[in-house]
Write a protein that holds these residues in place. Structure first.
Motif, PDB file in Angstrom:
ATOM      1  N   LYS A 161      -5.044  13.911 -10.777  1.00  0.00           N
ATOM      2  CA  LYS A 161      -4.650  12.542 -10.664  1.00  0.00           C
ATOM      3  C   LYS A 161      -3.957  11.714  -9.403  1.00  0.00           C
ATOM      4  O   LYS A 161      -3.190  11.651  -8.566  1.00  0.00           O
TER       5      LYS A 161
ATOM      6  N   ASP B 196      -0.719  18.583  -1.028  1.00  0.00           N
ATOM      7  CA  ASP B 196      -0.445  18.648  -2.105  1.00  0.00           C
ATOM      8  C   ASP B 196       0.774  18.054  -2.932  1.00  0.00           C
ATOM      9  O   ASP B 196       2.226  18.557  -1.824  1.00  0.00           O
TER      10      ASP B 196
ATOM     11  N   SER C 114       1.395   5.194  -1.977  1.00  0.00           N
ATOM     12  CA  SER C 114       1.334   6.068  -2.830  1.00  0.00           C
ATOM     13  C   SER C 114       2.508   5.918  -3.919  1.00  0.00           C
ATOM     14  O   SER C 114       1.776   5.726  -4.930  1.00  0.00           O
TER      15      SER C 114
ATOM     16  N   GLU D   9       0.908  -1.479   0.228  1.00  0.00           N
ATOM     17  CA  GLU D   9       0.265   0.054  -0.070  1.00  0.00           C
ATOM     18  C   GLU D   9       0.816   1.184  -0.597  1.00  0.00           C
ATOM     19  O   GLU D   9       1.920   1.268   0.137  1.00  0.00           O
TER      20      GLU D   9
ATOM     21  N   ASP E 188      -0.074   2.735  -5.399  1.00  0.00           N
ATOM     22  CA  ASP E 188      -1.166   3.621  -6.536  1.00  0.00           C
ATOM     23  C   ASP E 188      -0.789   3.922  -7.592  1.00  0.00           C
ATOM     24  O   ASP E 188      -1.409   3.558  -8.444  1.00  0.00           O
TER      25      ASP E 188
ATOM     26  N   GLY F 162      -3.930  13.748  -6.671  1.00  0.00           N
ATOM     27  CA  GLY F 162      -4.754  13.373  -5.531  1.00  0.00           C
ATOM     28  C   GLY F 162      -3.705  11.414  -4.951  1.00  0.00           C
ATOM     29  O   GLY F 162      -4.423  12.048  -3.677  1.00  0.00           O
ATOM     30  N   ILE F 163      -3.283  10.879  -5.757  1.00  0.00           N
ATOM     31  CA  ILE F 163      -2.820  10.022  -4.952  1.00  0.00           C
ATOM     32  C   ILE F 163      -1.128  10.234  -3.639  1.00  0.00           C
ATOM     33  O   ILE F 163      -1.663  10.311  -2.419  1.00  0.00           O
ATOM     34  N   TYR F 164      -0.758  11.268  -3.478  1.00  0.00           N
ATOM     35  CA  TYR F 164      -0.196  11.595  -3.116  1.00  0.00           C
ATOM     36  C   TYR F 164      -0.787  12.872  -1.672  1.00  0.00           C
ATOM     37  O   TYR F 164      -0.528  11.934   0.019  1.00  0.00           O
ATOM     38  N   LYS F 165      -1.647  13.149  -2.250  1.00  0.00           N
ATOM     39  CA  LYS F 165      -2.458  13.489  -1.087  1.00  0.00           C
ATOM     40  C   LYS F 165      -3.261  12.517   0.469  1.00  0.00           C
ATOM     41  O   LYS F 165      -3.202  13.113   1.271  1.00  0.00           O
ATOM     42  N   LYS F 166      -3.359  11.334  -0.737  1.00  0.00           N
ATOM     43  CA  LYS F 166      -4.382  10.336   0.169  1.00  0.00           C
ATOM     44  C   LYS F 166      -3.169   9.840   1.512  1.00  0.00           C
ATOM     45  O   LYS F 166      -3.511   9.507   2.380  1.00  0.00           O
ATOM     46  N   TYR F 167      -2.244   9.770   0.801  1.00  0.00           N
ATOM     47  CA  TYR F 167      -1.341   8.936   2.023  1.00  0.00           C
ATOM     48  C   TYR F 167      -0.245  10.153   2.779  1.00  0.00           C
ATOM     49  O   TYR F 167       0.250   9.434   3.812  1.00  0.00           O
TER      50      TYR F 167
END
Length: 265
Positions: free
Chosen positions: A244, A256, A61, A59, A64, A247-252
């Protein structure tokens, strides 16, 4: 006459070799598509980027990012789980097609592998508990500082703080454990690793003492594969533009992407 024939043969052979080299250089992307699978190396044990979750599944960034890349390329994803130290050798030896492995783009690495344009970045920092007084490299004299082996942190501390007591660990997870258990007084790493330390070291949390550098992270690939490199660059540009990758980076990571990445610097 013989000299002329010899020169003609040499010219012919040189031409053949040049054509072969060109064909090889243009084959990587086609080979991946023909195989229907892309082998992506990921450096496991790196908090936020690539790690094993509670179900012992990869799991982060980088994971993903690899999944999105394979999907957009229209092929299956095969993750090749490696350590930080194995990132460049894995690409050099062809054990993976590419590496999405928080790998900084540096002139030294560019001598032996190629990179895409940046898809993310990371800051390298020196961190330690509040009571450890460190403001710059000079303050690291005689300080026991931990680094992950074969990383930019390792190279930077070795160069700028050679009189520190440098302890090298094989991966970020081991480095975090060393900080938590008091084997080191400070670490040179990235904030995600410091955050992992602080989850377990709540009484004396680590804080950033100073920022060493901000490094651009690129997708690594073998030398002389212009078609694959061009596809990766176009893919990154498109997914930075549509948000996109951010978004992936910010999720983990909870923030930003750096403006330098978004602007393509």
């Amino acid at each position: 006459m013989r000299i002329s024939k010899t020169l003609s043969k040499l010219a012919f052979c040189s031409g053949v070799l040049a054509l072969c080299a060109t064909a090889h250089a243009e084959d990587a992307l086609d080979r991946i598509k023909d195989a229907g699978t892309i082998r992506v190396a990921v450096a496991m044990g790196v908090p936020m980027f690539s790690y094993a979750n509670a179900n012992m599944q990869p799991e982060g960034s980088d994971i993903d990012t690899a999944k999105l890349l394979a999907k957009d390329l229209g092929v299956k994803l095969q993750l090749v789980e490696i350590t930080n130290a194995a990132r460049v050798p894995t690409i050099q030896t062809g054990k993976a097609d590419i590496a999405v492995a928080n790998l900084s783009i540096t002139p030294q690495r560019q001598k032996v592998i190629d990179f895409s344009i940046p898809y993310a970045s990371l800051q390298t920092i020196v961190a330690a508990p509040k009571d450890v007084k460190i403001k710059d490299y000079a303050d690291l004299k005689d300080v026991t500082i931990g680094v992950t082996r074969a990383t930019v942190n390792d190279a930077d501390i070795s160069k700028n703080a050679s009189d520190a007591n440098i302890r090298r660990f094989e991966d970020d997870a081991t480095l975090v454990t060393a900080a938590v258990t008091g084997q080191v007084q400070a670490i040179s790493s990235q904030w995600p690793n410091v955050a992992e330390v602080n989850k377990k070291l709540t009484d004396k949390p680590y804080e950033t003492k100073f920022v060493q550098h901000e490094f651009m992270l690129g997708i690594a690939l073998p030398k002389n594969n212009p078609k694959l490199q061009a596809w990766l660059n176009d893919w990154i540009k498109a997914n930075l533009a549509n948000g996109k990758l951010n978004g992936i980076y910010k999720k983990y990571h909870g923030s930003d992407l750096s403006g330098k990445v978004v602007k393509g610097q």
